[in-house]
Design a protein around this motif. Structure first.
Motif: not given
Length: 340
Positions: A7-12, A14-16, A41-44, A46-59
């Motif tokens: 299934x498709x999942x939004x990166x956030x 919970x991505x451990x 190794x803390x998913x919160x 890595x992919x939450x708050x200021x590091x959410x992909x819409x704020x800090x994208x990965x290329x």
């Protein structure tokens, strides 16, 4: 057997590491693991708050400004357990059930058979001795049983052993489960009379029943709560038969000689078989549903206007107060009355 599900999942948050391990695209997986490791190794983080992909994208490709999508495809292995079933109208009641057959060739034959009989399972899958379903007519190979998938809640009863009785281990040195049973099915319900004269029921699952057999204990506990003054009355299993009183006609099975063939016409409208048993506990209360089907009825429809005629849906134990359990032989005759 095992099968893949995705299934498709939004990166956030919970991505451990475990969830990232399910990512199908290896490049995406590498980028996500690097971001996770850089944040302890803390998913919160890595992919939450200021590091959410819409704020800090990965290329994926920084030169081309290609971003890692916010939604990505995950894929994982699931366990599924198969069961062998006879080809009957009850077991193959619709297209959805036939689609669960594992053998594609057999599935195709049975879908065609159903279509040939106007999608009526009663006509398609009844009287197979006179009208067999051929898998190979030239070799006289008929389809009588099928293997169906779809049981998820299974537990192992045993572990694999060699001819000397020694445990067979897998590549990780662990025992290999075998002989699975569905833990969601019920084996029987036992009915008791408590010390206050009230009826009480106790549900025993199929898994519990097999454990009792393995421990050489009786499956039906006739001594349950005997110290408190309880008395065992009878048990109910799927496809066992009961005769119920009928207020409309004044029929009372306790005032009728049930073994006398002359009483068949009186008994027949009130003779029902156990179709399904369920009971769910909610704190100090319980929601039970014990469904019975008239012994001549082949449909599993539950039309309100036919309640207590073609089926009974019992949710109160008081309904069993004057019911009597009977045993039926292969030609439909009552051969014993009461628990057997």
């Amino acid at each position: 057997y095992r099968y893949y599900e995705g299934k498709e999942e939004k990166i956030g948050p919970k991505f451990d590491a475990e969830m990232i391990g399910m990512v199908t695209n290896p490049q995406y997986k590498k980028l996500l693991l690097e971001r996770l490791a850089a944040n302890g190794d803390d998913p919160k983080k890595a992919f939450g708050g200021k590091n959410a992909l819409n704020k800090n994208p990965l290329y994926v490709d920084e030169a081309r400004q290609e971003l890692l999508p916010e939604k990505i495809l995950l894929r994982w292995l699931n366990d599924d357990y198969s069961i062998r079933k006879d080809v009957t109208p009850e077991n193959l009641k619709d297209i959805k059930t036939i689609e669960k057959i594992l053998d594609k060739g057999v599935k195709k034959i049975l879908l065609k058979r159903l279509a040939d009989f106007g999608n009526d399972p009663k006509k398609a899958f009844s009287d197979l001795d006179k009208n067999p379903i051929w898998q190979n007519e030239a070799k006289r190979i008929a389809i009588k049983r099928v293997t169906i998938s779809g049981i998820k809640n299974a537990a192992p009863l045993h572990h694999k052993k060699d001819h000397l009785g020694n445990a067979i281990l897998d590549e990780k040195g662990k025992q290999i489960p075998s002989s699975f049973v569905s833990t969601g099915n019920n084996h029987h319900v036992a009915i008791y009379l408590d010390e206050n004269g009230n009826l009480q029921d106790r549900v025993v699952s199929l898994f519990e029943a097999v454990q009792l057999v393995n421990a050489e204990e009786p499956i039906i506990d006739k001594l349950y709560n005997q110290g408190l003054g309880w008395q065992f009355l009878f048990s109910m299993k799927q496809n066992e038969y009961f005769i119920f009183p009928n207020e409309r006609t004044g029929f009372n099975p306790r005032e009728t000689d049930l073994l006398n063939p002359e009483n068949k016409k009186l008994i027949s409208p009130n003779l029902f078989r156990v179709q399904k048993l369920s009971k769910v506990e909610y704190g100090n209360s319980a929601v039970r549903e014990y469904v019975f089907r008239h012994h001549l009825e082949t449909s599993v429809d539950e039309k309100k206007e036919l309640k207590d005629v073609t089926f009974k849906n019992i949710k109160s134990l008081g309904y069993f107060e004057n019911a009597i359990k009977v045993r039926i032989n292969h030609i439909g005759e009552i051969v014993s009355v009461g628990e057997y």
